[in-house]
Design an enzyme around this catalytic site. Sequence first.
Site, PDB file in Angstrom:
ATOM      1  N   SER A  65       7.833   3.518   3.832  1.00 27.82           N
ATOM      2  CA  SER A  65       7.065   3.375   2.605  1.00 27.82           C
ATOM      3  C   SER A  65       6.361   4.664   2.154  1.00 27.82           C
ATOM      4  CB  SER A  65       6.066   2.242   2.798  1.00 27.82           C
ATOM      5  OG  SER A  65       5.481   1.891   1.592  1.00 27.82           O
ATOM      6  N   ASP A 281       6.820  -0.881  -3.221  1.00 25.59           N
ATOM      7  CA  ASP A 281       6.035  -2.115  -3.120  1.00 25.59           C
ATOM      8  C   ASP A 281       4.611  -1.922  -3.636  1.00 25.59           C
ATOM      9  OD1 ASP A 281       5.014  -0.724  -0.958  1.00 25.59           O
ATOM     10  OD2 ASP A 281       5.653  -2.177   0.556  1.00 25.59           O
ATOM     11  N   ALA A 372      -6.550  -2.114  -3.263  1.00 25.51           N
ATOM     12  CA  ALA A 372      -6.892  -1.076  -4.246  1.00 25.51           C
ATOM     13  C   ALA A 372      -5.744  -0.073  -4.383  1.00 25.51           C
ATOM     14  CB  ALA A 372      -8.172  -0.370  -3.824  1.00 25.51           C
ATOM     15  N   ARG A 499     -11.943   2.803   9.401  1.00 26.88           N
ATOM     16  CA  ARG A 499     -11.030   1.898  10.114  1.00 26.88           C
ATOM     17  C   ARG A 499      -9.818   2.699  10.595  1.00 26.88           C
ATOM     18  NH1 ARG A 499      -6.874   1.057   6.688  1.00 26.88           N
ATOM     19  NH2 ARG A 499      -5.958  -0.503   8.039  1.00 26.88           N
ATOM     20  N   GLY A 502      -3.125   1.579  10.277  1.00 23.54           N
ATOM     21  CA  GLY A 502      -2.041   0.899  10.995  1.00 23.54           C
ATOM     22  C   GLY A 502      -0.678   1.464  10.632  1.00 23.54           C
TER      23      GLY A 502
END
Length: 545
Positions: A65, A281, A372, A499, A502
Amino acid sequence: MAQFEDVILKSALHSKPKGLTLQYGTAGFRTTAKHLDHVMFRMGLLATLRSKRTKSTIGVMVTASHNPEEDNGVKLIDPMGEMVTPDWEGYATQLANAEQDALCTALNDIIEKESINMSEKASVFIGRDTRPSSESLTQAVLDGVSCLGGESKDYGLVTTPQLHYMVRCRNTHGCYGTDTLQGYYQKLSHAFIELTKNAQNHTDDQKRLLLDGANGIGALKMREMETFFQSALQVALFNDCCSGKLNHLCGADYVKVHQRPPQGMVMDPGQRCCSFDGDADRIVYYFNDSAGCFHLLDGDKIATLISTYLKELITQAGLNLQIAVVQTAYANGSSTRYLEDIMKVTVCCTKTGVKHLHHAAQEFDIGVYFEANGHGTVLFSKQAEEQIQELAQNPNVSDEKKCAAKLLKNTVNLINQATGDAISDMLVIEAVLAVRGMTVQEWDSIYTDLPNRQLKVKVSDRCVIDTTDAERRAVTPAGLQDTIDTLVKKYAKARAFVRPSGTEDVVRVYAEADTQESADALAHEVCLAVYNLAGGVGEVPKPLK
Ligand code: G16
């Protein structure tokens, strides 16, 4: 283990580098492409098991991606076109990390835990993005599927959402659509043309849209789709995958994070523009105003536009359906306030990752979910779809209600409910703007974003950061959250969180405040705190210029 004879033979050709461990992250496995051959083979095995277990077709998408071209990745797609469940993410991690001689035992564990009947048939759909490494990695997936006797259908180059769509179509036996690219293009373009017929004064100027294809698969697929629009939309394509490097200085992630236009796009003042990411996407919109100032319309603005439009239509149609918007911690504070206080819609916050948002959105009649960063879609419950269909066909209702129901019906058909889809989202946005006779400037002025900044910090092990409250607060390492709280207090209207990513080996930092200078300063100070308290590596983060 006679049933694994083929697995043993072929796995030697896709062997795992000893000691390498990887985690099924926000959107599957992601890392440098050269470490992924064994993972792909094993995901072919796992998808076959999942298919036998669910008695359905499962999807495997080879893509990284938004990541750089040198990376690659893989995500598994469940029967309704959704992300695979958390249990199976766990199996994916176990299988990917089993050392070579423990592979059959790891497979057996999954078969036993899930009581899989190995004589069931299996069917796996596979797709890939345009990365140079994707073709050979796809072959590894195909090898994995064939080892366990699964049937595979290789779609070749497709966007991630297109593969999600194919899986959903196949498992709903055509009720959702036809599982071919032609079927996808026809369904979406038909709904788009039907919707935009209702637009008054839809001039050629208003139909014109500049699209940055991130030099990826989305650009190729938009070219294929162009002929289906019958001049209802005029897309000028930039970063079209002919020469430039994937995601390099372009694409939705670049535009969102850097808050600037992609390279290679020639923008006239006021011209409506959008960017896809590397596997199409995600989408973000933007324009330059006459003073040359850049305006970004991200996932939050998209969610606001779409939910306002749906709410109006539902009221006009006299339907009693509850609309909710699902966001993450990255949602701009102004968007949440606008949705809750002015629009009076329910707003929920989940962890990052469309799998979490998708799940939360399923709880409502109509769940609009957008990160967002521009990743999102709309889900309609079965009951909501039935009510809309019935009303659109009912001869005994007023013209106003019928018209609203027909618009809703075509909007449902235009949306890819399997997952966030940049092509489908773009068409929905274009249709909403056309139907409402709205300019991009009017859309932008619905509310004003709080200035914000997103940065990354490299640390030696990003797992030292653990979070809670939908990732808005850090639980570990000790002292980090207290430091962030103290820093936030220095600025007006401020908020910040950290954070672990991932999809990339970094810690993400987000800050917003009343001015861009404050948001930048706060983001930098939080980066320093992460660097100092969470084992930063490399250069100490520098203040933004
Ligand atoms: C993926 C996920 C998104 C997520 C993004 C960034 O997007 O599908 O839901 O927001 O990664 O995740 P993280 O901050 O954990 O790296 P994509 O477009 O890269 O597939």
